[in-house]
Each structure stands twice: as C-alpha cells, then as structure tokens.
Design a protein around this motif. Structure first.
Motif, PDB file in Angstrom:
ATOM      1  N   PRO A 292       4.348  20.977   2.471  1.00 21.60           N
ATOM      2  CA  PRO A 292       5.158  20.179   3.037  1.00 21.60           C
ATOM      3  C   PRO A 292       4.504  18.800   3.323  1.00 21.60           C
ATOM      4  CG  PRO A 292       5.713  21.935   4.120  1.00 21.60           C
ATOM      5  CD  PRO A 292       4.321  22.171   3.325  1.00 21.60           C
ATOM      6  N   LEU A 293       5.178  17.557   2.602  1.00 23.98           N
ATOM      7  CA  LEU A 293       4.455  16.402   2.887  1.00 23.98           C
ATOM      8  C   LEU A 293       5.386  15.424   3.506  1.00 23.98           C
ATOM      9  CD1 LEU A 293       2.694  15.873  -0.858  1.00 23.98           C
ATOM     10  CD2 LEU A 293       1.418  16.767   1.228  1.00 23.98           C
ATOM     11  N   ASN A 294       4.776  14.341   4.037  1.00 27.14           N
ATOM     12  CA  ASN A 294       5.296  13.026   4.152  1.00 27.14           C
ATOM     13  C   ASN A 294       5.636  12.300   3.159  1.00 27.14           C
ATOM     14  OD1 ASN A 294       5.993  10.498   5.478  1.00 27.14           O
ATOM     15  ND2 ASN A 294       4.568  10.721   7.067  1.00 27.14           N
ATOM     16  N   ILE A 295       6.855  12.332   2.700  1.00 32.17           N
ATOM     17  CA  ILE A 295       7.480  11.641   1.600  1.00 32.17           C
ATOM     18  C   ILE A 295       7.260  10.278   1.912  1.00 32.17           C
ATOM     19  CG2 ILE A 295       9.262  11.251  -0.231  1.00 32.17           C
ATOM     20  CD1 ILE A 295       7.790  13.734  -0.724  1.00 32.17           C
ATOM     21  N   SER A 296       7.901   9.790   2.830  1.00 27.29           N
ATOM     22  CA  SER A 296       7.821   8.385   3.162  1.00 27.29           C
ATOM     23  C   SER A 296       6.312   7.631   3.159  1.00 27.29           C
ATOM     24  CB  SER A 296       8.093   8.236   4.949  1.00 27.29           C
ATOM     25  OG  SER A 296       9.267   8.722   5.162  1.00 27.29           O
ATOM     26  N   ALA A 297       5.199   8.478   3.608  1.00 25.34           N
ATOM     27  CA  ALA A 297       3.941   7.689   3.391  1.00 25.34           C
ATOM     28  C   ALA A 297       3.708   7.556   1.764  1.00 25.34           C
ATOM     29  CB  ALA A 297       2.991   8.646   4.089  1.00 25.34           C
ATOM     30  N   ALA A 298       4.066   8.578   0.961  1.00 19.90           N
ATOM     31  CA  ALA A 298       3.855   8.748  -0.248  1.00 19.90           C
ATOM     32  C   ALA A 298       4.502   7.387  -0.965  1.00 19.90           C
ATOM     33  CB  ALA A 298       4.258   9.921  -1.160  1.00 19.90           C
ATOM     34  N   LEU A 299       5.673   7.096  -0.568  1.00 17.77           N
ATOM     35  CA  LEU A 299       6.689   5.973  -1.040  1.00 17.77           C
ATOM     36  C   LEU A 299       5.929   4.679  -0.687  1.00 17.77           C
ATOM     37  CD1 LEU A 299      10.245   7.073  -0.708  1.00 17.77           C
ATOM     38  CD2 LEU A 299       8.774   7.485  -2.773  1.00 17.77           C
ATOM     39  N   GLY A 300       5.429   4.688   0.648  1.00 17.45           N
ATOM     40  CA  GLY A 300       4.716   3.486   0.939  1.00 17.45           C
ATOM     41  C   GLY A 300       3.437   3.144   0.144  1.00 17.45           C
ATOM     42  N   ASP A 301       2.650   4.217   0.079  1.00 16.37           N
ATOM     43  CA  ASP A 301       1.471   4.152  -0.779  1.00 16.37           C
ATOM     44  C   ASP A 301       1.861   3.742  -2.285  1.00 16.37           C
ATOM     45  OD1 ASP A 301      -0.121   4.888   1.260  1.00 16.37           O
ATOM     46  OD2 ASP A 301      -0.311   7.015   0.432  1.00 16.37           O
ATOM     47  N   LEU A 302       2.917   4.141  -2.858  1.00 14.98           N
ATOM     48  CA  LEU A 302       3.400   3.606  -4.054  1.00 14.98           C
ATOM     49  C   LEU A 302       3.835   2.029  -4.100  1.00 14.98           C
ATOM     50  CD1 LEU A 302       4.146   4.393  -7.136  1.00 14.98           C
ATOM     51  CD2 LEU A 302       6.576   5.079  -6.285  1.00 14.98           C
ATOM     52  N   SER A 303       4.504   2.033  -2.823  1.00 12.96           N
ATOM     53  CA  SER A 303       4.968   0.310  -2.999  1.00 12.96           C
ATOM     54  C   SER A 303       3.716  -0.585  -3.081  1.00 12.96           C
ATOM     55  CB  SER A 303       5.720   0.056  -1.868  1.00 12.96           C
ATOM     56  OG  SER A 303       4.924  -0.092  -0.775  1.00 12.96           O
ATOM     57  N   HIS A 304       2.459   0.125  -2.280  1.00 12.47           N
ATOM     58  CA  HIS A 304       1.168  -0.782  -2.329  1.00 12.47           C
ATOM     59  C   HIS A 304       0.471  -0.800  -3.687  1.00 12.47           C
ATOM     60  CE1 HIS A 304       1.730  -1.430   1.834  1.00 12.47           C
ATOM     61  NE2 HIS A 304       1.587  -0.037   2.468  1.00 12.47           N
ATOM     62  N   ARG A 305       0.601   0.198  -4.376  1.00 14.07           N
ATOM     63  CA  ARG A 305       0.046   0.353  -5.632  1.00 14.07           C
ATOM     64  C   ARG A 305       0.485  -0.403  -6.585  1.00 14.07           C
ATOM     65  NH1 ARG A 305      -2.499   4.035  -9.205  1.00 14.07           N
ATOM     66  NH2 ARG A 305      -3.382   2.541 -10.922  1.00 14.07           N
ATOM     67  N   ILE A 306       1.902  -0.387  -6.645  1.00 19.20           N
ATOM     68  CA  ILE A 306       2.595  -1.284  -7.451  1.00 19.20           C
ATOM     69  C   ILE A 306       2.453  -2.950  -7.199  1.00 19.20           C
ATOM     70  CG2 ILE A 306       4.917  -2.335  -8.387  1.00 19.20           C
ATOM     71  CD1 ILE A 306       6.078   0.444  -7.758  1.00 19.20           C
ATOM     72  N   GLU A 307       2.292  -3.254  -5.804  1.00 16.99           N
ATOM     73  CA  GLU A 307       2.022  -4.770  -5.517  1.00 16.99           C
ATOM     74  C   GLU A 307       0.469  -5.100  -5.590  1.00 16.99           C
ATOM     75  OE1 GLU A 307       3.073  -4.428  -1.326  1.00 16.99           O
ATOM     76  OE2 GLU A 307       5.220  -4.726  -1.947  1.00 16.99           O
ATOM     77  N   GLU A 308      -0.478  -4.244  -5.976  1.00 18.38           N
ATOM     78  CA  GLU A 308      -1.773  -4.222  -6.127  1.00 18.38           C
ATOM     79  C   GLU A 308      -1.718  -4.781  -7.780  1.00 18.38           C
ATOM     80  OE1 GLU A 308      -3.875  -0.634  -5.099  1.00 18.38           O
ATOM     81  OE2 GLU A 308      -3.707  -1.146  -2.876  1.00 18.38           O
ATOM     82  N   GLU A 309      -0.897  -4.344  -8.599  1.00 18.42           N
ATOM     83  CA  GLU A 309      -0.895  -4.138  -9.940  1.00 18.42           C
ATOM     84  C   GLU A 309      -0.273  -5.348 -10.417  1.00 18.42           C
ATOM     85  OE1 GLU A 309      -2.856  -2.413 -11.821  1.00 18.42           O
ATOM     86  OE2 GLU A 309      -3.421  -0.674 -10.620  1.00 18.42           O
ATOM     87  N   THR A 310       0.657  -6.000  -9.826  1.00 19.55           N
ATOM     88  CA  THR A 310       1.475  -7.190 -10.018  1.00 19.55           C
ATOM     89  C   THR A 310       1.174  -8.206  -9.089  1.00 19.55           C
ATOM     90  OG1 THR A 310       3.300  -6.302  -8.821  1.00 19.55           O
ATOM     91  CG2 THR A 310       2.988  -5.747 -11.202  1.00 19.55           C
TER      92      THR A 310
END
Length: 338
Positions: A292-310
């Motif tokens: 079981p994972l914290n999906i909220s944290a994963a989505l937050g990390d994803l938003s940071h990754r997208i923002e880092e690339e653009t």
C-alpha cells in the motif's frame, strides 16, 4: 522494411506534423510568423518529393501577378496556397489569382494547404458562391491539411517512405524532444485563454472523479488540485490530437509516473525482480495487494517532476501540471482504477 518498421516511421512523421501544428499555433498567438514562412519552403520540398511530376517554386519570389499564392508549378499548371488562417477571407484572397486579370491561371489546378486544421462544414451558400464565381464545383475538394498530407505519405512504398522521413522529418523530429513537445502543448492549450477567478462557491460535481479520489485515498490538498485540474482539462479533450496524447501518455504515465511508483514500491520493500518490466497495471496490482502506497504523495511528486521539465504554465490559475495529471487520472492511466 517490416510492417512494424513502417508503422514506426509513419508514427514519427505524424508526431512531427502534430507538434509542428502546436508550435505554429503558439508562435502565431505571439505574433511570430517566421515558422509560417519556413513552412512554405518545407512543404514545397515535400510536395515535389511526393508528386514526382511536380516542380513547385516559391511564388513569393516571382512576379507580382503571383502575389496571391505561395507555390507554383507552371509546367504542370498547379497552384498552392500555404496558410494557417482558416477564415473565408483567406480563401477569397487566394482565389484572386483566378480572377479576370489573371485569366491564364483559370486552367491551373489549385489547393489551399492549411498548416493547422482546414475549415470544416462550409455553408452551402459559400460553396455555391465559389461555384458561380469561379466554376469550382465544391471548394471543399481543394482544401487540404496535414491529415491529407499524411495520407499521401502513408501511400508511399517502403523505400520512398523511409527516404521522405530521412530527408524532411528526422531533423525536425529530433528537435522536438519529449520535454519540448510537452511545453509546446502546454502553451498551445493555454494561449488566448484569459485567466479568471476561481468560483469557490461552486461544489465539485464530477461524480466519477470523486469516487476515484476516494478509492485512491487522496488527501484533501491533492483532491482539490485534481478537481481544479479536471475543470480546466476541457481543451485537452477538444484540441489535442490523438498522436500528441499518445506522446504525452508515454512521457507522463509510462516514464515519469512509472519511475515515481517504482521508487515508492522499492522504498516500501519491493524487490528489483518484482518491479522489472512491470506495466502500470501490474504496478498498481502490487500496490493493491502487497505494498500500500500514499498515492497523494506520488501524484505530488509527479506534479513536481512535470514542473521541473517545463517552464511555468497555468490555465485559469490552475497549474498545467495538475491539468495534465487530472486528465490521465480521470482516464485511469494514473492511480488505482474503479
């Protein structure tokens, strides 16, 4: 050439044309038209390659009698206008080449090639007008865009298909890296969109999204971002070509999101063997059944990754990263499925 190799080349050409469309839209919104000028020569060379009996020249360097069109081949009597404007005025202006002062062009074949989408569903009165004035039975038959061009390319034999990609598309394709393509799509989606204040009196009413948020145990902060992103995601459904969506899915879901989930599963105790070569669905199964994972944290990390690339981009005061995440979340590419 195998069928798979052929399909890969066609996909690369389609991707390049689609991103070029977004790039042209973006530059046009900034009143930058240099890409339009470059496109005249680009398509002139492609048309000459596709139709081997043609020898188009850029008419803008010719006499003033050819001022209304861009490409001309006198030997085969063929005129082409290359444009990004879809208004009737552009058609009217292009057809001035066929008016009485230019009667020798009346026998010329002509097309208007649109760098963006060609006009759809012209009124019957408009079709009748061009019929009566120029003897054109149906003006729609003379309006082309990148889908028509792609269909002509798809009909090429293997050797010529590979050659046209190598000569005209490979360099452009390599210019549009995944991250640059993502930025272009972001900015193309939000161009001409005026920022507006968020109406906090409105309640979220997307039932499916609410159910999926509950299934994934999303916290209030991320839930709010997903709802706001969802409300701003309509242009993705309306404006983004399937080819671009496929590219976005591969980058956002298969690369960024998968990497984040694999790292989170590894931190939770999953072995490299369990994670190797796993699809998104298989990774989600591990989350459901074993880690079981914290999906909220994963989505937050994803938003940071997208923002880092653009570069920073927002739509109606909503981070474009969350608009994209919300789109793929609702499409069940991201997060546990209902």
């Amino acid at each position: 050439m195998t069928l798979d190799e052929r399909e890969k080349i066609i996909k690369k050409i389609s991707r390049t044309l689609s991103i070029m469309m977004c790039d042209i839209k973006l530059n046009q919104s900034l009143n930058i038209y240099s890409m339009n000028i470059h496109s005249e020569d680009f398509f002139c060379n492609i048309f000459n390659y596709l139709w081997q009996n043609k020898n188009f020249k850029n008419a803008n360097s010719a006499s003033s009698n050819e001022a209304y069109i861009d490409l001309i081949d006198h030997s085969s009597k063929h005129l082409i206008q290359v444009t990004s404007s879809t208004g009737k005025n552009k058609i009217d202006n292009s057809l001035k080449i066929l008016e009485s002062s230019n009667t020798h062009y009346r026998q010329y074949e002509f097309e208007i090639y649109y760098l963006l989408d060609k006009p759809k569903k012209l009124k019957k009165e408009t079709i009748k007008y061009y019929n009566e004035k120029f003897g054109i039975e149906d003006i729609n038959d003379h309006l082309k865009d990148f889908t028509d061009l792609l269909n002509d390319i798809k009909n090429l034999p293997d050797s010529r298909l590979e050659s046209i990609y190598r000569q005209f598309f490979r360099e452009v394709s390599e210019k549009y890296t995944d991250e640059i393509a993502l930025q272009i799509v972001f900015e193309s989606l939000i161009k001409d969109k005026k920022k507006k204040k968020i109406d906090y009196s409105e309640s979220f009413n997307n039932v499916n999204l609410t159910q999926k948020i509950k299934l994934n145990g999303i916290n209030i902060k991320v839930s709010s971002e997903l709802h706001r992103g969802s409300e701003a995601s309509l242009p993705i459904y309306e404006s983004v070509e399937d080819t671009i969506l496929t590219e976005l899915r591969e980058l956002i879901v298969e690369e960024f999101y998968a990497t984040i989930i694999k790292q989170a599963l590894s931190n939770a105790g999953a072995s490299p063997k369990e994670l190797a070569n796993q699809s998104i669905d298989e990774l989600h199964a591990l989350i459901n059944n074993k880690y079981p994972l914290n999906i909220s944290a994963a989505l937050g990390d994803l938003s940071h990754r997208i923002e880092e690339e653009t570069r920073e981009a927002s739509y109606n005061e909503t981070s474009m990263a969350w608009v994209i995440i919300s789109y793929f979340f609702e499409e069940c590419d991201i997060g546990l499925k209902l």
